[in-house]
Scaffold this motif. Sequence first.
Motif, PDB file in Angstrom:
ATOM      1  N   ARG A  66      41.992  47.354  23.623  1.00  0.00           N
ATOM      2  CA  ARG A  66      41.658  46.100  22.959  1.00  0.00           C
ATOM      3  C   ARG A  66      40.965  46.440  21.640  1.00  0.00           C
ATOM      4  NH1 ARG A  66      42.608  42.579  27.058  1.00  0.00           N
ATOM      5  NH2 ARG A  66      42.010  43.257  29.156  1.00  0.00           N
ATOM      6  N   PRO A  67      41.394  45.853  20.545  1.00  0.00           N
ATOM      7  CA  PRO A  67      40.778  46.191  19.259  1.00  0.00           C
ATOM      8  C   PRO A  67      39.411  45.527  19.070  1.00  0.00           C
ATOM      9  CG  PRO A  67      42.454  44.508  18.960  1.00  0.00           C
ATOM     10  CD  PRO A  67      42.516  44.915  20.402  1.00  0.00           C
ATOM     11  N   SER A 106      47.929  49.292  40.046  1.00  0.00           N
ATOM     12  CA  SER A 106      47.378  49.438  38.708  1.00  0.00           C
ATOM     13  C   SER A 106      48.319  48.968  37.607  1.00  0.00           C
ATOM     14  CB  SER A 106      47.005  50.907  38.448  1.00  0.00           C
ATOM     15  OG  SER A 106      48.154  51.739  38.552  1.00  0.00           O
ATOM     16  N   MET A 107      49.598  48.810  37.928  1.00  0.00           N
ATOM     17  CA  MET A 107      50.569  48.394  36.910  1.00  0.00           C
ATOM     18  C   MET A 107      51.636  47.504  37.521  1.00  0.00           C
ATOM     19  SD  MET A 107      51.206  51.884  34.715  1.00  0.00           S
ATOM     20  CE  MET A 107      49.830  52.802  34.003  1.00  0.00           C
ATOM     21  N   SER A 108      52.214  46.682  36.669  1.00  0.00           N
ATOM     22  CA  SER A 108      53.363  45.863  37.048  1.00  0.00           C
ATOM     23  C   SER A 108      54.477  46.112  36.043  1.00  0.00           C
ATOM     24  CB  SER A 108      52.989  44.376  37.049  1.00  0.00           C
ATOM     25  OG  SER A 108      51.930  44.113  37.953  1.00  0.00           O
ATOM     26  N   LEU A 122      43.922  46.571  30.472  1.00  0.00           N
ATOM     27  CA  LEU A 122      43.448  47.483  29.437  1.00  0.00           C
ATOM     28  C   LEU A 122      42.010  47.932  29.654  1.00  0.00           C
ATOM     29  CD1 LEU A 122      45.051  45.861  26.274  1.00  0.00           C
ATOM     30  CD2 LEU A 122      45.489  48.172  27.132  1.00  0.00           C
ATOM     31  N   ASP A 123      41.236  47.156  30.394  1.00  0.00           N
ATOM     32  CA  ASP A 123      39.842  47.536  30.633  1.00  0.00           C
ATOM     33  C   ASP A 123      39.729  48.774  31.528  1.00  0.00           C
ATOM     34  OD1 ASP A 123      38.926  45.446  29.069  1.00  0.00           O
ATOM     35  OD2 ASP A 123      38.903  44.037  30.744  1.00  0.00           O
ATOM     36  N   ARG A 124      40.825  49.167  32.171  1.00  0.00           N
ATOM     37  CA  ARG A 124      40.821  50.389  32.986  1.00  0.00           C
ATOM     38  C   ARG A 124      40.866  51.650  32.127  1.00  0.00           C
ATOM     39  NH1 ARG A 124      42.807  50.372  38.419  1.00  0.00           N
ATOM     40  NH2 ARG A 124      43.735  52.404  37.932  1.00  0.00           N
ATOM     41  N   TYR A 125      41.185  51.480  30.855  1.00  0.00           N
ATOM     42  CA  TYR A 125      41.461  52.651  30.016  1.00  0.00           C
ATOM     43  C   TYR A 125      40.488  52.731  28.836  1.00  0.00           C
ATOM     44  CZ  TYR A 125      45.693  52.024  32.734  1.00  0.00           C
ATOM     45  OH  TYR A 125      46.574  51.838  33.774  1.00  0.00           O
ATOM     46  N   THR A 126      39.218  52.581  29.133  1.00  0.00           N
ATOM     47  CA  THR A 126      38.219  52.547  28.071  1.00  0.00           C
ATOM     48  C   THR A 126      37.434  53.852  27.926  1.00  0.00           C
ATOM     49  OG1 THR A 126      36.622  51.565  29.626  1.00  0.00           O
ATOM     50  CG2 THR A 126      37.915  50.049  28.261  1.00  0.00           C
ATOM     51  N   THR A 183      48.390  41.348  33.515  1.00  0.00           N
ATOM     52  CA  THR A 183      48.670  40.487  32.364  1.00  0.00           C
ATOM     53  C   THR A 183      48.718  41.209  31.025  1.00  0.00           C
ATOM     54  OG1 THR A 183      46.315  39.969  32.134  1.00  0.00           O
ATOM     55  CG2 THR A 183      47.634  38.487  33.513  1.00  0.00           C
ATOM     56  N   ASP A 184      48.052  42.354  30.883  1.00  0.00           N
ATOM     57  CA  ASP A 184      48.014  43.044  29.589  1.00  0.00           C
ATOM     58  C   ASP A 184      49.267  43.892  29.385  1.00  0.00           C
ATOM     59  OD1 ASP A 184      45.479  42.048  29.001  1.00  0.00           O
ATOM     60  OD2 ASP A 184      44.479  43.763  29.940  1.00  0.00           O
TER      61      ASP A 184
END
Length: 276
Positions: free
Chosen positions: A228-229, A87-89, A116-120, A57-58
């Motif tokens: 995510r900001p 991991s991606m669509s 986006l939580d995968r890339y923190t 969704t992100d």
Amino acid sequence: MSEFDEAITTTGPGDDGAYVGALTDEWGIGEAVNGGLLMALAARATGDASQRAGGHTDTLSFSGIFLSPSSPGQIHARPTVLRTGRSMSSAEVVVTQPVDGVDVERFRALLTLGDLDRYTDTPRKSVIPSPTAPLSECMSAGDAPPSLSQSGLLKRLDLRLDPATVGWAVGAPSGHGELRGWLRLQDDREPDALSLLLALDAFPPVVFDLGSQGWAPTIEFTGYVRARPAPGWLQVRTHTDHVAGGLFNEDCTVWDSTGALVAQSRQLGAARFPAT
């Protein structure tokens, strides 16, 4: 519901796969509706379609071609999920408006979606925030010339520009081709991944700092959402390094209130300059 969330709300999908929304001049700039708002609306609809298909969704990347300016009225976003991976669509979205009974295409884009939580993790390399005057010293949208300050978009945004980059507003552009400042939504809605697409296209055209006048339409836009900001003000820098033949590139970088880079973009635009 915040003004931004209301503006990007759609119903659907219908039998034809379309998500239907409504644009208003409250998000207009000149005679067109802001492209960043359209991208956020399209990304939201595409994220919903991807989720329905078992995907992500992100929005991680958004690459679109703008074919005609959007105007207040009904808007249709038709996403097509092209691939769903672990991991991606990948998806495409076509955005149209009915005009005199004919569906007129406004833009189409390819999106990469993920989580986006995968890339923190801590970045190995990143872009540090540009030196920018503090908020208390920056000029607000209310200080802009009437031709800009009366736009619906600037009434929805709390935009503060570094005084060193606003000479163009009083007829004295610096010639550096750079704008710096701070941004948040006027109703204090905190930033999120979708609103970053708006932030990437919220500043005045950077070519104003080179003496350009009038509308500077986007032709092509490629943006990346990096994280995510955090809550609070966004810090924004736009600049251009090539202007020729009435075309220019505009690069935008957005950092959150912690100084983390959260979004980047490059767009190709068209500009007008006074005859010399």
